[in-house]
Motif scaffolding. Structure first.
Motif, PDB file in Angstrom:
ATOM      1  N   GLN A   6      43.989   7.220  41.030  1.00 19.56           N
ATOM      2  CA  GLN A   6      42.604   6.781  40.964  1.00 19.56           C
ATOM      3  C   GLN A   6      42.199   6.516  39.520  1.00 19.56           C
ATOM      4  O   GLN A   6      42.693   7.135  38.595  1.00 19.56           O
ATOM      5  CB  GLN A   6      41.673   7.831  41.558  1.00 19.56           C
ATOM      6  N   VAL A   7      41.293   5.588  39.377  1.00 20.46           N
ATOM      7  CA  VAL A   7      40.764   5.227  38.076  1.00 20.46           C
ATOM      8  C   VAL A   7      39.265   5.452  38.101  1.00 20.46           C
ATOM      9  O   VAL A   7      38.595   5.137  39.086  1.00 20.46           O
ATOM     10  CB  VAL A   7      41.086   3.751  37.745  1.00 20.46           C
ATOM     11  N   LYS A   8      38.731   5.972  37.030  1.00 20.97           N
ATOM     12  CA  LYS A   8      37.294   6.205  36.959  1.00 20.97           C
ATOM     13  C   LYS A   8      36.584   4.875  36.766  1.00 20.97           C
ATOM     14  O   LYS A   8      36.862   4.135  35.831  1.00 20.97           O
ATOM     15  CB  LYS A   8      36.980   7.138  35.799  1.00 20.97           C
ATOM     16  N   THR A   9      35.673   4.556  37.683  1.00 17.10           N
ATOM     17  CA  THR A   9      34.908   3.309  37.595  1.00 17.10           C
ATOM     18  C   THR A   9      33.423   3.635  37.622  1.00 17.10           C
ATOM     19  O   THR A   9      33.001   4.668  38.150  1.00 17.10           O
ATOM     20  CB  THR A   9      35.240   2.366  38.772  1.00 17.10           C
ATOM     21  N   PHE A  10      32.638   2.740  37.057  1.00 12.93           N
ATOM     22  CA  PHE A  10      31.197   2.894  37.029  1.00 12.93           C
ATOM     23  C   PHE A  10      30.582   1.736  37.799  1.00 12.93           C
ATOM     24  O   PHE A  10      30.890   0.576  37.542  1.00 12.93           O
ATOM     25  CB  PHE A  10      30.697   2.906  35.581  1.00 12.93           C
ATOM     26  N   ASP A  11      29.683   2.058  38.748  1.00 14.83           N
ATOM     27  CA  ASP A  11      29.060   1.040  39.588  1.00 14.83           C
ATOM     28  C   ASP A  11      27.765   0.492  38.998  1.00 14.83           C
ATOM     29  O   ASP A  11      27.301  -0.561  39.399  1.00 14.83           O
ATOM     30  CB  ASP A  11      28.759   1.616  40.973  1.00 14.83           C
ATOM     31  N   HIS A  12      27.188   1.206  38.063  1.00 16.52           N
ATOM     32  CA  HIS A  12      25.922   0.751  37.502  1.00 16.52           C
ATOM     33  C   HIS A  12      25.916   0.968  35.993  1.00 16.52           C
ATOM     34  O   HIS A  12      26.665   1.787  35.462  1.00 16.52           O
ATOM     35  CB  HIS A  12      24.759   1.483  38.147  1.00 16.52           C
ATOM     36  N   ASP A  13      25.057   0.223  35.357  1.00 22.58           N
ATOM     37  CA  ASP A  13      24.902   0.334  33.909  1.00 22.58           C
ATOM     38  C   ASP A  13      23.748   1.284  33.620  1.00 22.58           C
ATOM     39  O   ASP A  13      22.749   1.286  34.335  1.00 22.58           O
ATOM     40  CB  ASP A  13      24.633  -1.049  33.315  1.00 22.58           C
ATOM     41  N   ILE A  14      23.869   2.056  32.580  1.00 24.05           N
ATOM     42  CA  ILE A  14      22.826   3.006  32.237  1.00 24.05           C
ATOM     43  C   ILE A  14      21.535   2.296  31.826  1.00 24.05           C
ATOM     44  O   ILE A  14      20.438   2.836  31.933  1.00 24.05           O
ATOM     45  CB  ILE A  14      23.310   3.949  31.127  1.00 24.05           C
ATOM     46  N   ASN A  15      21.644   1.054  31.384  1.00 22.82           N
ATOM     47  CA  ASN A  15      20.467   0.321  30.932  1.00 22.82           C
ATOM     48  C   ASN A  15      19.760  -0.438  32.057  1.00 22.82           C
ATOM     49  O   ASN A  15      18.734  -1.073  31.803  1.00 22.82           O
ATOM     50  CB  ASN A  15      20.856  -0.686  29.830  1.00 22.82           C
ATOM     51  N   ASP A  16      20.271  -0.410  33.263  1.00 24.76           N
ATOM     52  CA  ASP A  16      19.639  -1.117  34.376  1.00 24.76           C
ATOM     53  C   ASP A  16      18.436  -0.374  34.906  1.00 24.76           C
ATOM     54  O   ASP A  16      18.312   0.768  34.939  1.00 24.76           O
ATOM     55  CB  ASP A  16      20.620  -1.346  35.519  1.00 24.76           C
TER      56      ASP A  16
END
Length: 91
Positions: A81-91
């Motif tokens: 597994q790879v760590k992924t981010f679904d959202h941006d902190i600035n959204d």
């Protein structure tokens, strides 16, 4: 120097400092060393107090390596597994 390496409170103080460094710079590297230093510090109160400095350092190295491997296994992502981010902190 030999007297410092065979004193229990020096090892426990080093464990405390390494634990604080781990809080400032996370990564489970310093935590393994802190666990190793804490175990050696407590063991110097008992049977380890009669051992030589190279033997104490070897025990510290082995315990630190085992602690680091255990932390890595426990806190790592599942294999593949790879760590992924679904959202941006600035959204």
């Amino acid at each position: 120097m030999e007297t410092l390496l065979t004193t229990w409170w020096v090892w426990l103080a080093a464990a405390l400092v390494l634990g604080i460094v781990e809080m400032l710079i996370p990564g489970f590297i310093f935590l393994g060393f802190a666990i190793g230093a804490a175990v050696v510090g407590v063991a110097l109160l008992g049977p380890l107090s009669l051992m030589s400095v190279p033997a104490i350092l070897l025990i510290f190295a082995v315990i630190s390596l085992v602690a680091w491997l255990g932390l890595r296994r426990h806190f790592a992502l599942p294999k593949g597994q790879v760590k992924t981010f679904d959202h941006d902190i600035n959204d």
